[in-house]
Design an enzyme around this catalytic site. Sequence first.
Site, mmCIF file in Angstrom:
data_model
loop_
_atom_site.group_PDB
_atom_site.id
_atom_site.type_symbol
_atom_site.label_atom_id
_atom_site.label_comp_id
_atom_site.label_asym_id
_atom_site.label_seq_id
_atom_site.Cartn_x
_atom_site.Cartn_y
_atom_site.Cartn_z
ATOM 1 N N HIS A 60 -4.569 8.192 -16.571
ATOM 2 C CA HIS A 60 -5.463 7.084 -16.960
ATOM 3 C C HIS A 60 -5.047 6.420 -18.353
ATOM 4 O O HIS A 60 -5.175 5.189 -18.637
ATOM 5 C CB HIS A 60 -7.081 7.981 -17.504
ATOM 6 N N HIS A 105 -2.665 7.230 -4.704
ATOM 7 C CA HIS A 105 -2.561 5.851 -3.934
ATOM 8 C C HIS A 105 -2.553 4.586 -4.750
ATOM 9 O O HIS A 105 -2.872 4.655 -5.842
ATOM 10 C CB HIS A 105 -3.809 6.004 -3.214
ATOM 11 N N GLY A 158 -7.300 -6.273 13.385
ATOM 12 C CA GLY A 158 -6.471 -6.001 14.579
ATOM 13 C C GLY A 158 -5.049 -5.927 13.832
ATOM 14 O O GLY A 158 -4.066 -5.895 14.867
ATOM 15 N N SER A 181 0.843 -1.298 0.224
ATOM 16 C CA SER A 181 -0.114 0.185 0.010
ATOM 17 C C SER A 181 1.003 1.231 0.054
ATOM 18 O O SER A 181 1.881 1.413 0.641
ATOM 19 C CB SER A 181 -0.849 -0.015 1.356
ATOM 20 N N HIS A 237 -21.948 10.765 0.499
ATOM 21 C CA HIS A 237 -22.371 11.862 1.316
ATOM 22 C C HIS A 237 -22.239 13.209 0.804
ATOM 23 O O HIS A 237 -22.632 14.369 1.076
ATOM 24 C CB HIS A 237 -22.186 11.492 3.048
ATOM 25 N N ASN A 255 -2.396 0.190 -4.349
ATOM 26 C CA ASN A 255 -2.574 -0.838 -3.348
ATOM 27 C C ASN A 255 -2.954 -2.051 -4.043
ATOM 28 O O ASN A 255 -3.768 -2.263 -4.857
ATOM 29 C CB ASN A 255 -3.566 -0.413 -2.296
ATOM 30 N N THR A 256 -1.928 -3.071 -3.878
ATOM 31 C CA THR A 256 -2.362 -4.467 -4.519
ATOM 32 C C THR A 256 -2.207 -5.555 -3.472
ATOM 33 O O THR A 256 -1.454 -5.338 -2.393
ATOM 34 C CB THR A 256 -1.639 -4.783 -5.755
ATOM 35 N N HIS A 274 1.235 11.955 0.101
ATOM 36 C CA HIS A 274 0.667 13.292 0.251
ATOM 37 C C HIS A 274 1.757 14.280 0.044
ATOM 38 O O HIS A 274 2.825 14.126 0.626
ATOM 39 C CB HIS A 274 0.021 13.658 1.531
#
Lengths: 297, 297
Positions: A168, A134, A280, A120, A198, A136-137, A124
């Site tokens: 892209h 970002h 956890g 990951s 939202h 992540n695999t 920033h």
Amino acid sequence: MVIENFESQKDKVSKWFLELRNSIVASFEKLEDIQNTGLRSEIPAGRFVVSKTKRNSELEVDSGGGLMSIMRDGRVFEKVGVNISTVYGPLEERTKKVMQGRKNSPKIGQPTEFWASGISVVAHMQNPHCPAVHMNTRMFWTPNSWWFGGGADLNPCIENSEDTSFFHAEMKKCCDRNDLEYYPKFKKWADDYFYIPHRKCSRGVGGIFYDDLNTDWEKDFAFTADVGSTFLPTFLDITEKRRQLKWTESQKNTQLLHRGLYTEYNLVYDRGTKFGLESGHDANAVLMSLPPVAKWY
Amino acid sequence: MVIENFESQKDKVSKWFLELRNSIVASFEKLEDIQNTGLRSEIPAGRFVVSKTKRNSELEVDSGGGLMSIMRDGRVFEKVGVNISTVYGPLEERTKKVMQGRKNSPKIGQPTEFWASGISVVAHMQNPHCPAVHMNTRMFWTPNSWWFGGGADLNPCIENSEDTSFFHAEMKKCCDRNDLEYYPKFKKWADDYFYIPHRKCSRGVGGIFYDDLNTDWEKDFAFTADVGSTFLPTFLDITEKRRQLKWTESQKNTQLLHRGLYTEYNLVYDRGTKFGLESGHDANAVLMSLPPVAKWY
């Protein structure tokens, strides 16, 4: 379906994530070194602080862990985290609940072992002209299934159509050389996945996202590796173009507000974050994706 | 159980929340006025910006709304929001899902009307010696039930045992004058509710929290009103003692990191936030609780 012993595949995957992690960490430190004139060159080049992470660190039993590398307050990077982890053990009921409704999801109430390995990266940037990014695999394994998942997405706060198109296009090339059906599907998946209901907007300009990829192991692993190999030069190219552009205080403020949106997304919707917190894993490692500073209006 | 027409009770409750909102807003602006010497007195006294909010604003049908009041960049308050809202309409299936497992929770797949009214106050302070605070109370109604819920908790980043003891003592007095069984129960509920499992710590020093309170309507309303009436002078007393204390940059940094924790709590666990986002209320109003600036290490 019961899967044969997967030890050699697991080994290949976790080794690849370590290699990829090493290239990324080296490239990012090099980027700090070459910013030796201009913006923020008066401060020392940023360096990663590396620490081992443990899952369920309070338990006696080994349940895996990882390597967390964070660079803070650099010349180019304000905060960037590169995590790898390989975790395993019995799948907890609360984790299974999070995974329900997915293909081959483990059955509630029935003990299941799992193994998962992944990488990951969340960056920033100091310069609001440089998009946050970002990638992540991961590979997930249970006794009756395995799958790959991941993605990469660009998060500019000042959108630049040249960067967006380039990102892209590179992701499309990566998908196309693996399977012509991937790009349209995984681009749309990213558009849906990185949407914040939202706020009625997306957290960035998208990229690709995929999950539950289980066709042929060699093919799926090759694609997952390609996503990582494509991400790195693509991100470096974009950063190279933008890292010396002067910014205003108002642009920095826009960036901090945009990071508020990123934070909302990660804490409310992100699957990896939910899985990590539920299972956890070290909270600092799971939440290394959170920005160094964010604002809300 | 089908409940009689509840119009007069609904009316009383929403009027009380408006009255309480008016007192809080007036007291907070007064606090800005009296900080006319010392720290930050050179800037203008902060004032609330008030706006109406609408639930499901894209729909034609009236489904309620509220009044959002936010003060930013004041002398004492860095960001404080005081929201009231009264919302109603058919309860959406996704909202019912969030409510499952609770007493009298509405049945999935069976149309249900609801009505809810509440007040929410979250104050993030300029001075890291002044604890951040949260108070929220509400009444919820469906055709076969009604209940009150809410609470208040203190969130200091530099803990001061005098403030903590005072806050708990005032909350205890409030509970005790309504029902001697409340305090031990609602104090423990707050301790459990405001705990952040993934960080293995609480977001603050607690206070009281209660939900599904349905004994006698007059009694439960009186208690809920008392929580609001107790909160205001208690918070003002603590702020009065601390607002002129000098702070260091390192203390401010501690405050911003503490706000990161607060943000994690609100976005990952908070019931009110989940309900608000799920039920389509104005995201700016639901998320007014988020700090103006937060940091993550």
